[in-house]
Design a protein around this motif. Structure first.
Motif, mmCIF file in Angstrom:
data_model
loop_
_atom_site.group_PDB
_atom_site.id
_atom_site.type_symbol
_atom_site.label_atom_id
_atom_site.label_comp_id
_atom_site.label_asym_id
_atom_site.label_seq_id
_atom_site.Cartn_x
_atom_site.Cartn_y
_atom_site.Cartn_z
ATOM 1 N N GLN A 174 47.351 46.675 32.444
ATOM 2 C CA GLN A 174 46.146 45.981 32.887
ATOM 3 C C GLN A 174 46.448 45.218 34.168
ATOM 4 O OE1 GLN A 174 44.744 43.525 29.678
ATOM 5 N NE2 GLN A 174 43.890 45.255 28.546
ATOM 6 N N ALA A 192 45.982 42.068 36.803
ATOM 7 C CA ALA A 192 45.664 40.641 36.778
ATOM 8 C C ALA A 192 44.319 40.408 37.460
ATOM 9 C CB ALA A 192 46.755 39.852 37.490
ATOM 10 N N PRO A 193 43.605 39.375 37.074
ATOM 11 C CA PRO A 193 42.325 39.075 37.731
ATOM 12 C C PRO A 193 42.503 38.931 39.245
ATOM 13 C CG PRO A 193 42.603 37.717 35.774
ATOM 14 C CD PRO A 193 43.909 38.418 35.984
ATOM 15 N N GLY A 194 41.618 39.584 39.988
ATOM 16 C CA GLY A 194 41.662 39.510 41.437
ATOM 17 C C GLY A 194 42.631 40.469 42.103
ATOM 18 N N ALA A 207 34.036 49.023 35.819
ATOM 19 C CA ALA A 207 34.957 48.055 36.412
ATOM 20 C C ALA A 207 36.390 48.581 36.436
ATOM 21 C CB ALA A 207 34.894 46.741 35.643
ATOM 22 N N SER A 208 36.811 49.264 35.366
ATOM 23 C CA SER A 208 38.183 49.754 35.301
ATOM 24 C C SER A 208 38.438 50.891 36.290
ATOM 25 C CB SER A 208 38.509 50.235 33.883
ATOM 26 O OG SER A 208 37.764 51.380 33.539
#
Length: 246
Positions: free
Chosen positions: A33, A35-37, A154-155
């Motif tokens: 996954q 990280a945000p951003g 989004a992914s």
């Protein structure tokens, strides 16, 4: 890299008893996954891989790259030249200029219509894998590994950003590949194994010859019936070549 470490499963099975094999999933691909951003551009993935090498304190290792993993592997070797003892290069590239076929493919893949399909479903990935893999065997788990890793809109940004960067590279608005080409002489003395699918529709004989010219200490194994995913459709040949070369 960066499709999924799943693409290397046959090679790991054949080589794992003799050498340590590490196949990372880049952020947003496979089981990793982001990280945000996270930006998902090549330079972002390169930074992650560099940190990965330092955290594991990898030394005297061989790095293998294919497709977008090729430029990333080469950049990793440049950044950690004192740690890398060799390169294995699959069907990939390391320069900003393109032949007509690849230029057309990259531009088509970054068109408005292709972008919509890429963001809306996994159809683009399914078609690309089957088009590029000439002798690809359909096995249990392949759809989950390659297509279902991006189940949501989004992914799918992980894939779309790199594909869009291909288009920027063709149009001359991105400097990543230009900078890589300028830095290649730093790796000139490294031993290199080229495992090349002769029937790859994207990276062809002229790309292989450019790598052979760039690396005098190269060994080349051309898989005559191999497609783009040569480690997937001809794993026994590639594994045997690596064992012999190591």
């Amino acid at each position: 890299m960066p499709v999924s470490s799943f693409v290397y499963r046959h090679l790991i099975g054949a080589l794992g008893s003799d050498v340590r094999c590490i196949a990372p999933d880049l952020p947003g691909f496979g089981l990793s996954q982001a990280a945000p951003g996270f930006g998902f551009r090549a330079s972002d993935h390169e930074d992650v891989l560099s940190d990965f090498v330092e955290r594991l304190d990898l030394r005297d290792f061989v790095v293998m790259g294919h497709d977008w993993g090729g430029p990333l592997a080469l950049r990793l070797a440049i950044r950690h030249r004192n740690r890398v003892r060799g390169l294995i290069i699959g069907n990939t590239w390391a320069w900003p200029d393109h032949g007509a076929a690849r230029r057309s493919y990259f531009l088509a893949a970054t068109s408005t219509a292709a972008g919509y399909v890429l963001r809306s479903s996994t159809m683009f990935t399914r078609l690309a894998i089957r088009w590029a893999g000439r002798r690809l065997r359909v096995e249990d788990g392949m759809d989950a590994a390659y297509c279902n890793q991006h189940p949501t809109r989004a992914s799918r940004r992980a894939n779309s950003v790199l594909i869009r960067q291909n288009g920027e590279n063709v149009r001359g608005t991105d400097s990543y590949m230009h900078d890589l080409e300028q830095s290649l002489p730093q790796l000139r003395e490294l031993p290199v194994l080229l495992t090349w699918g002769a029937r790859c529709p994207i990276f062809r004989e002229d790309d292989r010859k450019r790598f052979e010219s760039a690396f005098p200490r190269h060994t080349t194994v051309v898989v005559r019936g191999g497609g783009h995913f040569v480690m997937e459709d001809s794993p026994a040949i590639v594994a045997a070549a690596i064992k012999c070369w190591l």
